[in-house]
Design a protein around this motif. Structure first.
Motif, mmCIF file in Angstrom:
data_model
loop_
_atom_site.group_PDB
_atom_site.id
_atom_site.type_symbol
_atom_site.label_atom_id
_atom_site.label_comp_id
_atom_site.label_asym_id
_atom_site.label_seq_id
_atom_site.Cartn_x
_atom_site.Cartn_y
_atom_site.Cartn_z
ATOM 1 N N ASP A 30 0.848 -1.154 0.030
ATOM 2 C CA ASP A 30 -0.230 -0.200 -0.141
ATOM 3 C C ASP A 30 0.944 1.175 -0.028
ATOM 4 N N LYS A 35 -0.427 3.167 7.241
ATOM 5 C CA LYS A 35 -1.259 1.957 7.217
ATOM 6 C C LYS A 35 -0.449 0.762 7.214
ATOM 7 N N THR A 86 -11.948 2.325 -6.082
ATOM 8 C CA THR A 86 -12.467 3.104 -7.538
ATOM 9 C C THR A 86 -13.755 3.782 -7.215
ATOM 10 N N LYS A 266 -21.897 3.960 -5.481
ATOM 11 C CA LYS A 266 -21.000 4.318 -6.574
ATOM 12 C C LYS A 266 -21.198 3.103 -7.731
HETATM 13 P P1 NAD Z 1 -10.062 1.100 0.409
HETATM 14 O O1 NAD Z 1 -10.118 2.678 0.056
HETATM 15 O O2 NAD Z 1 -10.276 0.678 1.615
HETATM 16 O O3 NAD Z 1 -8.443 0.532 0.107
HETATM 17 C C1 NAD Z 1 -7.588 0.854 -1.191
HETATM 18 C C2 NAD Z 1 -6.313 0.877 -0.803
HETATM 19 O O4 NAD Z 1 -5.494 1.199 -2.073
HETATM 20 C C3 NAD Z 1 -6.077 2.301 0.158
HETATM 21 O O5 NAD Z 1 -5.373 1.629 1.098
HETATM 22 C C4 NAD Z 1 -5.154 3.008 -0.772
HETATM 23 O O6 NAD Z 1 -3.734 3.485 -0.056
HETATM 24 C C5 NAD Z 1 -4.556 1.962 -1.916
HETATM 25 N N1 NAD Z 1 -3.806 2.348 -2.778
HETATM 26 C C6 NAD Z 1 -4.284 3.261 -3.904
HETATM 27 N N2 NAD Z 1 -3.359 3.379 -4.823
HETATM 28 C C7 NAD Z 1 -2.353 2.454 -4.664
HETATM 29 C C8 NAD Z 1 -1.232 2.118 -5.386
HETATM 30 N N3 NAD Z 1 -0.914 2.570 -6.763
HETATM 31 N N4 NAD Z 1 -0.167 1.337 -4.582
HETATM 32 C C9 NAD Z 1 -0.405 0.774 -3.759
HETATM 33 N N5 NAD Z 1 -1.677 0.941 -2.938
HETATM 34 C C10 NAD Z 1 -2.581 1.824 -3.459
HETATM 35 O O7 NAD Z 1 -10.772 0.246 -0.885
HETATM 36 P P2 NAD Z 1 -11.926 -1.097 -0.773
HETATM 37 O O8 NAD Z 1 -13.076 -0.802 0.200
HETATM 38 O O9 NAD Z 1 -10.866 -2.201 -0.096
HETATM 39 O O10 NAD Z 1 -12.212 -1.316 -2.328
HETATM 40 C C11 NAD Z 1 -11.270 -1.666 -3.182
HETATM 41 C C12 NAD Z 1 -12.215 -2.164 -4.294
HETATM 42 O O11 NAD Z 1 -12.950 -3.125 -4.080
HETATM 43 C C13 NAD Z 1 -13.155 -1.014 -4.859
HETATM 44 O O12 NAD Z 1 -13.027 -1.171 -6.333
HETATM 45 C C14 NAD Z 1 -14.082 -1.430 -4.436
HETATM 46 O O13 NAD Z 1 -15.402 -1.202 -5.082
HETATM 47 C C15 NAD Z 1 -13.939 -3.315 -4.419
HETATM 48 N N6 NAD Z 1 -14.885 -3.780 -3.422
HETATM 49 C C16 NAD Z 1 -15.064 -3.174 -2.156
HETATM 50 C C17 NAD Z 1 -15.924 -4.182 -1.188
HETATM 51 C C18 NAD Z 1 -16.117 -3.543 0.091
HETATM 52 O O14 NAD Z 1 -16.951 -4.029 0.657
HETATM 53 N N7 NAD Z 1 -15.381 -2.630 0.355
HETATM 54 C C19 NAD Z 1 -16.380 -5.314 -1.478
HETATM 55 C C20 NAD Z 1 -16.245 -5.756 -3.045
HETATM 56 C C21 NAD Z 1 -15.542 -4.989 -3.797
#
Ligand code: NAD
Length: 437
Positions: A30, A35, A86, A266
């Motif tokens: 990350d 974090k 996203t 979203k």
């Molecule tokens: P989140 O915001 O909790 O985590 C994303 C992480 O990615 C952050 O910690 C950020 O610092 C890191 N990041 C961003 N760019 C980076 C890079 N270039 N290199 C390294 N780290 C990087 O997001 P989330 O809730 O885990 O969701 C992630 C994806 O999964 C989204 O597309 C979401 O729609 C999908 N999703 C989420 C859920 C849910 O319940 N939260 C369920 C299914 C799918």
């Protein structure tokens, strides 16, 4: 297998910990150094039940590592997951793919040997093609394939969902992805849900279709709740009985203040945008979004009605702020719109949430945050249950009545029954069930 996960958020961290628990060697990368530092020290930056134990166990066994350095871990990996956010793009509501494309570019620079790049983030149809193009253009010598592997876990039950999924979907365009992805998920599909291979674009669409259908189902029962109120029916009985029909199913038929969270709002919006781009408008989903948006402020009006039509100068207590229980996630929570509408009406608001208050503080700075439900209820003209945390299911109404200015309960999650509450001298309001005084 050696797995690297780019993005250690709700999805990346849970996936990483679960893959490690299956015996794979996982590195979570990350960009957020705070974090990663926390994770290395055994602190979990999010609230997700049992995740701390799983991370501790697998870190100790040396199967789960955390780093901010993408290069080395990608070079070693058999499969690299993209699990970055996203969010909705400001201005037009399309999915903001900049994090995904940045990650793809960084992965391109680091790939060594044959690697599967799998997108776990929820991404619009065609994103896999673009990820492939970015990597090929940036590193023409890279030996890789791009797969789509959308994630269906639910926050609050994420580990259980990840380990016992109803299905695993992998979208591929190159047969070379099939064997490593099958090997990765072997521990799951040997016992449980099916592993389904589709084309990459199909897998991308499946995720949006799934979330949009669920959002529509919730919105359907919410509209039935409004109608039930008007005609004097009980929406919980409607939901229970229609849910007995296997074609309908009983899940996602709880009426409430409208859907929220980090995915449904979203993802429904992004799907509508994609459909418009292809000139195939999705009227059902467009309406779902509109109905749900209206609903959140309508819930504030329900509270205002319950206290006699005006909240100016009155204190209202909100119990639960996160979009659902067992998470600290405040993204697009209905509480945001409800609190704002109550504030707009002139109310002072006290609030308590078991896990979400730190995140809520940033979004709702005008709330008085309290240490428990009873402190929040002090001098309140109404107590509003916004999120159905277990600890709100057995409130001490004698104690509440003593501290409140007026004994009024607005139960936006229908966790109580009128007959249970009225003996305490409370006026009870709920969603879609008879509540006349
Ligand atoms: P989140 O915001 O909790 O985590 C994303 C992480 O990615 C952050 O910690 C950020 O610092 C890191 N990041 C961003 N760019 C980076 C890079 N270039 N290199 C390294 N780290 C990087 O997001 P989330 O809730 O885990 O969701 C992630 C994806 O999964 C989204 O597309 C979401 O729609 C999908 N999703 C989420 C859920 C849910 O319940 N939260 C369920 C299914 C799918």
């Amino acid at each position: 297998m050696r797995i690297t996960i780019v993005g250690a958020g709700y999805v990346g961290l849970v996936s990483g910990a679960c893959f490690a628990d299956f015996g794979h060697h996982v590195t979570c990368v990350d960009k957020d150094a705070t974090k990663i530092d926390a994770l290395r020290n055994g602190d979990i930056p999010i609230f997700e039940p049992r995740l701390d134990d799983l991370v501790a166990k697998n870190s100790k066994a040396d199967r789960l590592k955390f780093t901010t350095e993408l290069k080395e871990s990608v070079a070693d990996a058999d499969i690299v997951f993209i699990a970055v956010g996203t969010p909705s793009r400001r201005g037009d509501g399309h999915a903001d793919l900049s994090y995904v494309y940045d990650a793809a570019g960084e992965i391109a620079d680091a790939i060594e040997g044959f690697t599967v790049v799998a997108t776990k983030s929820t991404v619009p149809v065609g994103t896999g093609d673009e990820v492939e193009r970015i990597i090929r253009e940036r590193n023409p010598k890279a030996d890789f394939v791009v797969a789509s592997n959308p994630e269906f876990l639910r926050e609050g039950a994420a580990i259980e969902d990840f380990k016992h999924p109803d299905r695993i979907v992998v979208g591929i365009e190159d047969e070379r992805a099939r064997s490593p992805m099958s090997e990765l998920y072997r521990p799951i599909y040997l016992n449980k849900g099916p592993l389904v291979f589709t084309s990459r674009r199909t897998a991308e669409l499946i995720k949006y279709a799934s979330n949009s259908f669920l959002a529509m189902k919730i919105t359907f029962i919410n509209e039935m709740a409004d109608l039930s109120e008007a005609v004097g029916a009980d929406v919980q009985d409607v939901a229970r009985v229609i849910g007995l029909d296997k074609r309908i199913g009983s899940k996602f038929l709880n009426s409430g203040p409208g859907f929220g969270g980090s995915c449904f709002p979203k993802d429904t919006t992004a799907l509508v945008k994609t459909a418009n781009d292809y000139e195939r408008p999705l009227s059902l989903i467009e309406t779902t979004i509109a109905v749900n948006d209206r609903r959140k402020r309508a819930m504030a009006r329900k509270v205002i009605d319950a206290v006699g039509g005006n909240v100016r100068g009155k204190r209202i207590a909100m119990l639960g702020l996160t979009f659902k229980p067992n998470t600290d996630d405040m993204r697009d929570a209905p509480s945001l719109a409800i609190a704002q509408a109550l504030k707009d009406g002139g109310a002072t608001i006290s609030a308590y949430d078991p896990e979400g208050m730190e995140q809520a503080r940033a979004e709702l700075p005008f709330l008085d945050f309290c240490h428990d439900a009873y402190a929040a209820a002090e001098n309140a003209e109404a107590l509003v249950i916004v999120t159905e945390w277990d600890q709100f299911r057995a409130l001490d109404f004698t104690r509440l009545k003593q501290v409140m200015a007026q004994p009024i309960l607005v139960d936006l999650r229908n966790i109580y029954r009128k007959s249970e509450i009225e003996p305490y001298g409370f006026k009870y309001r709920c969603v879609g069930r008879p509540h006349e005084e």
